[in-house]
Design a protein around this motif. Sequence first.
Motif, mmCIF file in Angstrom:
data_model
loop_
_atom_site.group_PDB
_atom_site.id
_atom_site.type_symbol
_atom_site.label_atom_id
_atom_site.label_comp_id
_atom_site.label_asym_id
_atom_site.label_seq_id
_atom_site.Cartn_x
_atom_site.Cartn_y
_atom_site.Cartn_z
ATOM 1 N N ARG A 1 16.091 -5.422 13.142
ATOM 2 C CA ARG A 1 16.684 -4.192 12.606
ATOM 3 C C ARG A 1 18.200 -4.322 12.496
ATOM 4 N NH1 ARG A 1 15.756 1.741 15.237
ATOM 5 N NH2 ARG A 1 13.694 1.445 14.328
ATOM 6 N N TYR A 2 18.826 -4.981 13.490
ATOM 7 C CA TYR A 2 20.288 -5.043 13.505
ATOM 8 C C TYR A 2 20.834 -6.399 13.087
ATOM 9 C CZ TYR A 2 19.888 -0.526 15.668
ATOM 10 O OH TYR A 2 19.591 0.802 15.901
ATOM 11 N N GLY A 3 19.968 -7.285 12.631
ATOM 12 C CA GLY A 3 20.414 -8.558 12.085
ATOM 13 C C GLY A 3 21.054 -9.487 13.096
ATOM 14 N N GLU B 1 -2.611 2.713 17.634
ATOM 15 C CA GLU B 1 -1.577 1.872 18.226
ATOM 16 C C GLU B 1 -0.714 1.321 17.098
ATOM 17 O OE1 GLU B 1 -1.054 -2.339 20.704
ATOM 18 O OE2 GLU B 1 -3.031 -1.445 20.470
ATOM 19 N N ILE B 2 0.591 1.484 17.206
ATOM 20 C CA ILE B 2 1.527 0.979 16.204
ATOM 21 C C ILE B 2 2.312 -0.177 16.806
ATOM 22 C CG2 ILE B 2 3.521 1.523 14.760
ATOM 23 C CD1 ILE B 2 2.518 4.380 14.581
ATOM 24 N N SER B 3 2.218 -1.326 16.192
ATOM 25 C CA SER B 3 2.938 -2.497 16.685
ATOM 26 C C SER B 3 4.442 -2.284 16.556
ATOM 27 C CB SER B 3 2.539 -3.736 15.872
ATOM 28 O OG SER B 3 3.450 -4.800 16.093
ATOM 29 N N PRO B 4 5.230 -2.725 17.544
ATOM 30 C CA PRO B 4 6.687 -2.642 17.405
ATOM 31 C C PRO B 4 7.199 -3.391 16.174
ATOM 32 C CG PRO B 4 6.076 -3.185 19.660
ATOM 33 C CD PRO B 4 4.821 -3.290 18.842
ATOM 34 N N LEU B 5 6.465 -4.406 15.727
ATOM 35 C CA LEU B 5 6.892 -5.165 14.549
ATOM 36 C C LEU B 5 6.733 -4.353 13.268
ATOM 37 C CD1 LEU B 5 5.358 -8.651 15.445
ATOM 38 C CD2 LEU B 5 7.715 -7.865 15.764
ATOM 39 N N PHE B 6 5.949 -3.266 13.335
ATOM 40 C CA PHE B 6 5.808 -2.362 12.192
ATOM 41 C C PHE B 6 6.798 -1.217 12.281
ATOM 42 C CE2 PHE B 6 3.956 1.402 10.172
ATOM 43 C CZ PHE B 6 3.744 0.922 8.883
ATOM 44 N N ALA B 7 6.919 -0.628 13.474
ATOM 45 C CA ALA B 7 7.848 0.483 13.661
ATOM 46 C C ALA B 7 8.230 0.584 15.132
ATOM 47 C CB ALA B 7 7.236 1.798 13.182
ATOM 48 N N LEU B 8 9.512 0.715 15.395
ATOM 49 C CA LEU B 8 10.024 0.837 16.756
ATOM 50 C C LEU B 8 10.061 2.271 17.249
ATOM 51 C CD1 LEU B 8 13.030 -1.664 16.866
ATOM 52 C CD2 LEU B 8 11.186 -1.538 18.533
ATOM 53 N N SER B 9 10.070 3.203 16.311
ATOM 54 C CA SER B 9 10.246 4.601 16.694
ATOM 55 C C SER B 9 9.695 5.505 15.607
ATOM 56 C CB SER B 9 11.735 4.920 16.914
ATOM 57 O OG SER B 9 12.439 4.758 15.678
ATOM 58 N N ARG B 10 9.685 6.788 15.879
ATOM 59 C CA ARG B 10 9.254 7.770 14.882
ATOM 60 C C ARG B 10 10.101 7.671 13.621
ATOM 61 N NH1 ARG B 10 8.917 11.504 17.944
ATOM 62 N NH2 ARG B 10 6.793 12.313 17.857
ATOM 63 N N THR B 11 11.401 7.503 13.789
ATOM 64 C CA THR B 11 12.295 7.376 12.632
ATOM 65 C C THR B 11 11.960 6.143 11.827
ATOM 66 O OG1 THR B 11 14.027 8.437 13.923
ATOM 67 C CG2 THR B 11 14.703 7.318 11.921
ATOM 68 N N ALA B 12 11.631 5.061 12.516
ATOM 69 C CA ALA B 12 11.319 3.819 11.821
ATOM 70 C C ALA B 12 10.048 3.950 10.987
ATOM 71 C CB ALA B 12 11.166 2.673 12.818
ATOM 72 N N VAL B 13 9.121 4.806 11.412
ATOM 73 C CA VAL B 13 7.924 5.047 10.620
ATOM 74 C C VAL B 13 8.320 5.610 9.266
ATOM 75 C CG1 VAL B 13 5.781 6.351 10.435
ATOM 76 C CG2 VAL B 13 6.413 5.345 12.609
ATOM 77 N N SER B 14 9.291 6.529 9.266
ATOM 78 C CA SER B 14 9.701 7.126 7.998
ATOM 79 C C SER B 14 10.381 6.090 7.115
ATOM 80 C CB SER B 14 10.653 8.301 8.253
ATOM 81 O OG SER B 14 11.887 7.873 8.811
#
Length: 370
Positions: free
Chosen positions: A60-62, A351-364
Amino acid sequence: AFLEGEHCLSEGRVGIVLAAGSIGTRPGFEQPTGMFPIGPVSGSTLFQVLFERIIALGRRYGVRIPLYLMTSNVTHKATIRFLREHENFGLHSDDLRIFCQGTLPAICAKTRRLLLAGPGELAACPDGHGGLLDAARKAGCCDDMDRRGIDVLFYGQVDNPLLSIADPEMIGQHLLANADITAQVVRRASPVEKLGMFVSRGPKTWILEYNEFPKKTATATDDDGAPLFWAGNTGAHLFRVSFLNRIASRPNALPAHAVRRRVTHLDAHGRIQQPGEPNAIEFRKFIFDLMHHTDRSVLVESDRVATFAPVKNPDSMTSDTASTARAAMVRLHTSWLQDFGTRVAPGVDVEISPLFALSRTAVSYTHLRA
């Protein structure tokens, strides 16, 4: 605070320490706790969930975020072998340093004499997460942090699959307050919950373990019946690296706490004894005792539902079990999907993998990209 934390992360100034020195004895898992299968759908281990969270954060932060994994004498070899077999779950080998904490001898609770593990061999037990100071320095981790320009260190424990590793807002609060230590807290669920509690002592904030409080004080309530000492320790902390280095240079900077445990040992006749009840006193150093050395500490309260579901107890108990942790993961990840209009039928595990989304915001973010 969030923007300040994001800036710090994007500059590559954050490192991570995970304490992985325990065996999952209480949950009935006689292997390193990090190897416990926790994913409600995937069956992913605690190691995989947390390692993938670190990888996702770096993407996410490069940046490449280093992980310093602290094992113990009872988990070190098994952990190295397990992670090698799984290729560190994708974490680059240059970004992973595994080091072993020290040990301290155990004594008989009745006689106060040293216990033997074998002929001429003292029974030695892990010296607690406070052993981080000496162990990291001896293993060259501090030099590695200096080389990388790491000035903020996140500390957490592997038994919590919801661990909010290096949360940007928490990092920002830490930096804006110019704190030496920032601790994540949650509200204790009840007056008898066995969590370390934060207390004020003059200008300093300390953590006292639940067994170090008089019972009457630990279970005290306010007028509404809620715990009077409400701020519970999640085991997630941020440290200023320069502060850690300064304290690490002091001999015996952290006290050793006496803890009653079951310890296998030789008896007077040279026979191995495996007690069914606590028979020994072990000595543990606690990383949070670093708060004794500063009056620049910050507490950040987090949403318990989103950040704290440790695996500590057998499923026969009602809290902090593998079942309650999996249920917490399902509830959290279900809520992420529901917030964006997805219908999830009752009883369906999500279950959501961290590699797909780290947080609720990341889902969006992911949804918008899709």
